[in-house]
Design a protein around this motif. Structure first.
Motif, mmCIF file in Angstrom:
data_model
loop_
_atom_site.group_PDB
_atom_site.id
_atom_site.type_symbol
_atom_site.label_atom_id
_atom_site.label_comp_id
_atom_site.label_asym_id
_atom_site.label_seq_id
_atom_site.Cartn_x
_atom_site.Cartn_y
_atom_site.Cartn_z
ATOM 1 N N MET A 1 0.836 -1.181 0.000
ATOM 2 C CA MET A 1 0.000 0.000 0.000
ATOM 3 C C MET A 1 0.882 1.246 0.000
ATOM 4 O O MET A 1 1.801 1.361 0.786
ATOM 5 C CB MET A 1 -0.877 -0.026 1.245
ATOM 6 N N THR A 2 0.587 2.159 -0.888
ATOM 7 C CA THR A 2 1.385 3.372 -0.962
ATOM 8 C C THR A 2 0.633 4.535 -0.334
ATOM 9 O O THR A 2 -0.595 4.561 -0.332
ATOM 10 C CB THR A 2 1.703 3.737 -2.434
ATOM 11 N N ASN A 3 1.383 5.444 0.232
ATOM 12 C CA ASN A 3 0.790 6.659 0.778
ATOM 13 C C ASN A 3 0.641 7.667 -0.340
ATOM 14 O O ASN A 3 1.611 7.999 -1.017
ATOM 15 C CB ASN A 3 1.676 7.234 1.879
ATOM 16 N N THR A 4 -0.556 8.146 -0.537
ATOM 17 C CA THR A 4 -0.836 9.114 -1.575
ATOM 18 C C THR A 4 -0.899 10.501 -0.964
ATOM 19 O O THR A 4 -1.592 10.707 0.031
ATOM 20 C CB THR A 4 -2.189 8.794 -2.250
ATOM 21 N N ASN A 5 -0.177 11.450 -1.550
ATOM 22 C CA ASN A 5 -0.245 12.812 -1.060
ATOM 23 C C ASN A 5 -1.637 13.360 -1.305
ATOM 24 O O ASN A 5 -2.244 13.111 -2.337
ATOM 25 C CB ASN A 5 0.802 13.691 -1.731
ATOM 26 N N TRP A 6 -2.137 14.105 -0.335
ATOM 27 C CA TRP A 6 -3.484 14.638 -0.400
ATOM 28 C C TRP A 6 -3.541 15.746 -1.437
ATOM 29 O O TRP A 6 -2.784 16.708 -1.395
ATOM 30 C CB TRP A 6 -3.901 15.159 0.963
ATOM 31 N N ASN A 7 -4.444 15.604 -2.392
ATOM 32 C CA ASN A 7 -4.633 16.593 -3.441
ATOM 33 C C ASN A 7 -6.122 16.655 -3.754
ATOM 34 O O ASN A 7 -6.616 15.877 -4.562
ATOM 35 C CB ASN A 7 -3.822 16.207 -4.677
ATOM 36 N N PRO A 8 -6.854 17.579 -3.106
ATOM 37 C CA PRO A 8 -8.305 17.571 -3.220
ATOM 38 C C PRO A 8 -8.855 17.978 -4.578
ATOM 39 O O PRO A 8 -9.989 17.665 -4.899
ATOM 40 C CB PRO A 8 -8.740 18.583 -2.154
ATOM 41 N N GLY A 9 -8.070 18.672 -5.391
ATOM 42 C CA GLY A 9 -8.566 19.102 -6.687
ATOM 43 C C GLY A 9 -9.516 20.280 -6.603
ATOM 44 O O GLY A 9 -9.938 20.801 -7.621
ATOM 45 N N SER A 10 -9.876 20.698 -5.415
ATOM 46 C CA SER A 10 -10.796 21.814 -5.209
ATOM 47 C C SER A 10 -10.121 22.870 -4.351
ATOM 48 O O SER A 10 -9.760 22.596 -3.206
ATOM 49 C CB SER A 10 -12.065 21.325 -4.516
ATOM 50 N N PRO A 11 -9.946 24.070 -4.879
ATOM 51 C CA PRO A 11 -9.338 25.138 -4.074
ATOM 52 C C PRO A 11 -10.118 25.419 -2.787
ATOM 53 O O PRO A 11 -9.523 25.668 -1.749
ATOM 54 C CB PRO A 11 -9.353 26.358 -5.000
ATOM 55 N N ALA A 12 -11.439 25.352 -2.853
ATOM 56 C CA ALA A 12 -12.250 25.611 -1.662
ATOM 57 C C ALA A 12 -12.008 24.538 -0.595
ATOM 58 O O ALA A 12 -11.901 24.855 0.597
ATOM 59 C CB ALA A 12 -13.735 25.674 -2.028
ATOM 60 N N MET A 13 -11.918 23.283 -1.017
ATOM 61 C CA MET A 13 -11.677 22.195 -0.066
ATOM 62 C C MET A 13 -10.291 22.345 0.549
ATOM 63 O O MET A 13 -10.117 22.149 1.760
ATOM 64 C CB MET A 13 -11.796 20.840 -0.765
ATOM 65 N N THR A 15 -8.606 25.134 0.990
ATOM 66 C CA THR A 15 -8.652 26.280 1.899
ATOM 67 C C THR A 15 -9.345 25.924 3.210
ATOM 68 O O THR A 15 -8.839 26.243 4.291
ATOM 69 C CB THR A 15 -9.377 27.473 1.234
ATOM 70 N N GLU A 16 -10.479 25.263 3.121
ATOM 71 C CA GLU A 16 -11.223 24.890 4.331
ATOM 72 C C GLU A 16 -10.427 23.925 5.201
ATOM 73 O O GLU A 16 -10.429 24.028 6.426
ATOM 74 C CB GLU A 16 -12.581 24.287 3.975
ATOM 75 N N THR A 17 -9.740 22.985 4.565
ATOM 76 C CA THR A 17 -8.928 22.022 5.310
ATOM 77 C C THR A 17 -7.763 22.732 5.983
ATOM 78 O O THR A 17 -7.460 22.485 7.155
ATOM 79 C CB THR A 17 -8.425 20.906 4.379
ATOM 80 N N GLU A 18 -7.131 23.636 5.252
ATOM 81 C CA GLU A 18 -6.015 24.388 5.824
ATOM 82 C C GLU A 18 -6.497 25.224 7.013
ATOM 83 O O GLU A 18 -5.836 25.268 8.059
ATOM 84 C CB GLU A 18 -5.382 25.283 4.755
ATOM 85 N N ASN A 19 -7.661 25.850 6.895
ATOM 86 C CA ASN A 19 -8.215 26.641 8.001
ATOM 87 C C ASN A 19 -8.509 25.762 9.217
ATOM 88 O O ASN A 19 -8.265 26.159 10.357
ATOM 89 C CB ASN A 19 -9.495 27.358 7.563
ATOM 90 N N TYR A 20 -9.041 24.570 8.967
ATOM 91 C CA TYR A 20 -9.372 23.627 10.047
ATOM 92 C C TYR A 20 -8.112 23.201 10.805
ATOM 93 O O TYR A 20 -8.072 23.218 12.042
ATOM 94 C CB TYR A 20 -10.082 22.419 9.442
ATOM 95 N N ILE A 21 -7.074 22.838 10.052
ATOM 96 C CA ILE A 21 -5.811 22.416 10.665
ATOM 97 C C ILE A 21 -5.170 23.595 11.393
ATOM 98 O O ILE A 21 -4.663 23.449 12.513
ATOM 99 C CB ILE A 21 -4.851 21.827 9.597
ATOM 100 N N ALA A 22 -5.205 24.783 10.782
ATOM 101 C CA ALA A 22 -4.615 25.973 11.406
ATOM 102 C C ALA A 22 -5.312 26.298 12.726
ATOM 103 O O ALA A 22 -4.647 26.681 13.703
ATOM 104 C CB ALA A 22 -4.696 27.159 10.454
ATOM 105 N N GLN A 23 -6.631 26.154 12.779
ATOM 106 C CA GLN A 23 -7.366 26.425 14.012
ATOM 107 C C GLN A 23 -6.986 25.415 15.097
ATOM 108 O O GLN A 23 -6.840 25.771 16.265
ATOM 109 C CB GLN A 23 -8.878 26.387 13.761
ATOM 110 N N ALA A 24 -6.809 24.162 14.703
ATOM 111 C CA ALA A 24 -6.394 23.140 15.664
ATOM 112 C C ALA A 24 -5.001 23.438 16.213
ATOM 113 O O ALA A 24 -4.732 23.230 17.400
ATOM 114 C CB ALA A 24 -6.438 21.754 15.021
ATOM 115 N N VAL A 25 -4.121 23.950 15.367
ATOM 116 C CA VAL A 25 -2.778 24.349 15.822
ATOM 117 C C VAL A 25 -2.904 25.521 16.788
ATOM 118 O O VAL A 25 -2.319 25.510 17.882
ATOM 119 C CB VAL A 25 -1.876 24.724 14.620
#
Length: 61
Positions: A1-13, A15-25
């Protein structure tokens, strides 16, 4: 099994994920290195899912 780098293909997704992780930090739930890995494209999908679960569990305590 290979680890695939996360690439959502959606700029909005991305951004939202980055905001979520940033808030957790900001809230002291996870380390900033996770946000940096997301931003520089080295975050894997498996790791991101694990982080999501970890954040949810720690927020609920």
């Amino acid at each position: 099994m290979t680890n695939t780098n996360w690439n959502p293909g959606s700029p909005a997704m991305k951004t939202e994920t980055e905001n979520y992780i940033a808030q957790a930090v900001k809230n002291g739930i996870i380390q900033e290195s996770h946000l940096k890995d997301l931003q520089n494209g080295t975050m894997t999908t498996d790791r991101l899912m694990g982080l999501y679960i970890t954040i949810q569990q720690r927020k609920n305590k």
